[in-house]
Scaffold this active site. Structure first.
Site, mmCIF file in Angstrom:
data_model
loop_
_atom_site.group_PDB
_atom_site.id
_atom_site.type_symbol
_atom_site.label_atom_id
_atom_site.label_comp_id
_atom_site.label_asym_id
_atom_site.label_seq_id
_atom_site.Cartn_x
_atom_site.Cartn_y
_atom_site.Cartn_z
ATOM 1 N N ASN A 134 0.821 -1.206 0.000
ATOM 2 C CA ASN A 134 0.000 0.000 0.000
ATOM 3 C C ASN A 134 0.857 1.259 0.000
ATOM 4 O O ASN A 134 2.055 1.211 0.253
ATOM 5 C CB ASN A 134 -0.896 0.003 1.237
ATOM 6 N N CYS A 135 0.185 2.369 -0.236
ATOM 7 C CA CYS A 135 0.810 3.696 -0.235
ATOM 8 C C CYS A 135 1.654 3.878 1.027
ATOM 9 O O CYS A 135 1.158 3.576 2.108
ATOM 10 C CB CYS A 135 -0.290 4.762 -0.285
ATOM 11 N N PRO A 136 2.865 4.374 0.971
ATOM 12 C CA PRO A 136 3.599 4.882 -0.198
ATOM 13 C C PRO A 136 4.555 3.862 -0.823
ATOM 14 O O PRO A 136 5.408 4.228 -1.613
ATOM 15 C CB PRO A 136 4.408 6.019 0.416
ATOM 16 N N MET A 137 4.438 2.580 -0.444
ATOM 17 C CA MET A 137 5.446 1.591 -0.846
ATOM 18 C C MET A 137 5.594 1.385 -2.362
ATOM 19 O O MET A 137 6.718 1.287 -2.849
ATOM 20 C CB MET A 137 5.192 0.242 -0.141
ATOM 21 N N ASP A 195 -2.573 -1.797 -5.592
ATOM 22 C CA ASP A 195 -3.056 -0.574 -4.952
ATOM 23 C C ASP A 195 -3.747 0.318 -5.978
ATOM 24 O O ASP A 195 -3.120 0.810 -6.911
ATOM 25 C CB ASP A 195 -1.860 0.143 -4.303
#
Lengths: 192, 85
Positions: free
Chosen positions: B17-20, B44
């Site tokens: 998920n964000c920011p990965m 995502d």
């Protein structure tokens, strides 16, 4: 003829003088840091709440990944976000009380709403793990890895009695000028 | 359109998920040669707009394609990023 020559000579002198004047002005502009707005993001992290710290670090790591230079300034309750542990040595009674009550790092922060004495924060961590959302500690490590500048406010540190060795390694110490220095050259400035 | 793109490297950020997805892609793009294309496979949904915004902001990245693929009952969001300098 002579009159004309004089006129051109005067013009050349005028022009050279103007060029010299403009050159000094350009030089002055180049040296003034406040004029130099770059792809930067400057952030004040004032809150020590888990949800706000998460937002701050998601924005910081995301911006760093997008190629912005990021600097975070941790002040007041925000210092508990970058605190790695507790120590009580050499502190007076008030500082000891503050040290005990203030959270120290990712696993000890509380939610700003619906915390219910820590139960809410624990549930939040559980659903974050279940949904593969990156934990705060991982985000902090990631930010350091991405070269995010992290500055702890020296004045709040002293006020809250947080010792240097209670703060994360690699943290800088600074004051308002450190933040303004970065913020004046930033496209984006946030207060969290 | 996306079938003609020559892929230099592939990155799997499924489940992240964000920011990965952004952070991992940035690292992969940095390791890419100039002109190289990175294929990013994500789950995502927010990454669609994120990668568009990133390509608009960054000077050395071009988004050469995006597509949605259904696989094993899951929607995959695929991004093709080109390193331009």
């Amino acid at each position: 003829m002579t009159v004309q020559n004089q006129a051109t000579q005067l013009n050349t002198e005028d022009l050279l003088a103007r060029i010299a004047e403009l050159e000094t002005r350009v030089e002055a502009l180049e040296q003034a840091p406040a004029q130099d707005i770059e792809d930067r993001l400057a952030m004040v992290v004032f809150s020590g709440d888990l949800d706000k710290a998460l937002a701050a670090f998601i924005i910081a790591t995301g911006a760093a990944a997008m190629g912005l230079e990021v600097s975070m300034f941790f002040t007041f309750w925000g210092l508990s976000v970058v605190r790695k542990g507790r120590s009580f040595e050499g502190k007076n009674a008030i500082q000891k009380a503050f040290g005990a009550l203030l959270p120290a790092g990712g696993d000890t922060l509380h939610l700003s709403k619906m915390d219910f004495f820590g139960a809410g924060a624990a549930l939040m961590r559980k659903i974050m793990r279940e949904n593969d959302v990156t934990s705060l500690d991982e985000l902090v490590a990631l930010a350091q890895d991405l070269g995010v500048r992290m500055v702890a406010c020296e004045m709040s540190r002293e006020l809250l009695g947080i010792r240097d060795d209670e703060l994360l390694d690699g943290l800088e110490l600074g004051g308002v000028a450190t933040f303004i220095g970065d913020a004046s050259r930033s496209k984006i400035t946030l207060f969290i | 359109m996306t079938q003609n793109i020559e892929i230099t490297q592939e990155l799997d950020v499924r489940g992240l998920n964000c920011p990965m997805p952004l952070v991992k892609s940035r690292k992969a793009v940095n390791a890419l040669p100039v002109g190289g294309v990175l294929k990013v496979v994500a789950t995502d949904r927010g990454s669609v707009k994120d990668f568009q915004a990133w390509a608009k902001t960054a000077k050395n990245i071009e988004l050469v394609g995006q597509e949605e693929v259904q696989q094993d009952g899951q929607t995959l969001y695929i991004h093709y990023l080109k390193r331009t300098s």
